[in-house]
Scaffold this active site. Sequence first.
Site, PDB file in Angstrom:
ATOM      1  N   HIS A   1     -18.963  -5.843  11.752  1.00  0.00           N
ATOM      2  CA  HIS A   1     -18.185  -7.000  11.301  1.00  0.00           C
ATOM      3  C   HIS A   1     -16.922  -6.588  10.561  1.00  0.00           C
ATOM      4  CE1 HIS A   1     -21.497 -10.338  11.553  1.00  0.00           C
ATOM      5  NE2 HIS A   1     -21.023  -9.960  12.728  1.00  0.00           N
TER       6      HIS A   1
ATOM      7  N   TRP B   1     -13.557 -11.039   8.622  1.00  0.00           N
ATOM      8  CA  TRP B   1     -14.398 -10.498   7.563  1.00  0.00           C
ATOM      9  C   TRP B   1     -13.591  -9.593   6.637  1.00  0.00           C
ATOM     10  CZ3 TRP B   1     -16.312 -11.238  12.499  1.00  0.00           C
ATOM     11  CH2 TRP B   1     -17.520 -11.950  12.624  1.00  0.00           C
TER      12      TRP B   1
ATOM     13  N   ARG C   1     -17.872  -6.801  20.978  1.00  0.00           N
ATOM     14  CA  ARG C   1     -18.824  -7.929  21.008  1.00  0.00           C
ATOM     15  C   ARG C   1     -19.484  -8.048  22.372  1.00  0.00           C
ATOM     16  NH1 ARG C   1     -17.291 -13.987  21.579  1.00  0.00           N
ATOM     17  NH2 ARG C   1     -19.283 -15.044  21.220  1.00  0.00           N
TER      18      ARG C   1
ATOM     19  N   HIS D   1     -23.462  -7.751  22.807  1.00  0.00           N
ATOM     20  CA  HIS D   1     -24.254  -8.870  23.326  1.00  0.00           C
ATOM     21  C   HIS D   1     -24.900  -8.547  24.664  1.00  0.00           C
ATOM     22  CE1 HIS D   1     -22.545 -12.319  20.646  1.00  0.00           C
ATOM     23  NE2 HIS D   1     -22.698 -11.184  19.981  1.00  0.00           N
TER      24      HIS D   1
END
Length: 337
Positions: free
Chosen positions: A228, A244, A90, A94
Site C-alpha cells: 500500500h 496511502w 494490483r 489479485h
Amino acid sequence: MLPTLVLLFSFLCAGQAFHPTTMTTTTTTPHRSVLPTLSATRRDVLASSVATAVISFWPSFSWAVDYKEVAKDIEDLVRADPDKGPTLVRLAWHSSGTYDKKSNTGGSGQGTIRFAEELAHGGNAGLKDTAVQWLEPIHAKYDGLISYADLYTLAGVAAIHAMGGPVIPWSSGRVDALDASAVTPDGRLPNADSGPKGSDPADAAHVRAIFNRMGFNDQEIVALSGAHALGRCHTTASGYDGPWTPTPTTFNNAYFTILKNLNWVAKDWDGPYQYVNAPGGNLMMLPSDLVLLQDKKFKKYVDIYAGDAEKFNKDFTKAFQTLEELGTSGLTPTAWV
C-alpha cells in the site's frame, strides 16, 4: 510463422510418428492421408523440410521466450507512465490472491483474471479497462508465446522493480486455463472494512481469515500490506479515495512510517468509511490498514518495518514471491532482469 509450420508438419506426418531428436519416422496404424494428392516420397521430402524449419525456429519458441525483454517492455510501460505501476502490482496481487490451500484452487497458475467472470468480482473493479488492457500489446508482441498467467505475475515484479523496489525472484511455466470454468467464487480477496464501520477486531479477524486461507502468517500479512506504499484508491473503482503515502509511485517502507506516526481521523464525507491524516487530510487509510496498529500481534511487525526498510524489503520479497506462486506447479526459476 512457427505455429503455421508446426500445423503443416502435423498434417504431413499424419500416419507417422515423428521423433525430432533423430529425425526418423516409424509407421503407425494405417489411415487415410490428409494430403492424398501427394505421393509418399514427395510427402516425406516436404515433411523433412518443414521439420527442419520447425527445429530452426524452435529456440525462439515456448521456453526460449526472452523474459528479460518482456520485463523490459513492462518496465518501459511503467517508466513512461509511473501511475500504471501500482495498478500492475494490483493485477498481479489479485490474480494470485484467490488461492485456497484447503481445496488447492485459485492462485496465479491459470491466468483466470483475464476472464470477464473474474474481472467482475468486486475486488477487481477497474482492472479490466486498465492493467489488463495495458498488457495486451505486450502479449500480442510475443505472439502468445508467454501465457497471460506468466505475463500478469511478471508484470507485478517488473513494476515493483521499475518503481525502485527489490528484484523479486520469479518463475515461468504457468499454463492458461482455456475457459472461465476455473474462475473461483467472488469473495476470496480482502475487504477494506468488515463488521461495524471503521477499524475494529472484526477487520483483524477478516484479514487473518483471508490470508490464512492462502497459508500466510501474521508477519507475512503485514509485509504484504506494505504494498500500500504504492498507488491510491479511486472512487470509480473501490469507492474509497486518496493515496496511502505522498510517494505513490515509489516502493519504500513509507506505508508503515506514515501509518504509525500520523494522526488518523474518520473522513467526513458521503463515501465509505475511511480515515485521513489530521491535520492535512491529503492521505488516507482504510479500516483494514488501521487494524494493523490496533492488533498487538500485527503492530509489532508494523514497528519493525517502520524502523527497518531493509528488513521490510527482504520480507516483502519473500512473501510476494510466495504469493505469486500460489496455485502453481512445475515452474522454472527464470532470470528476468
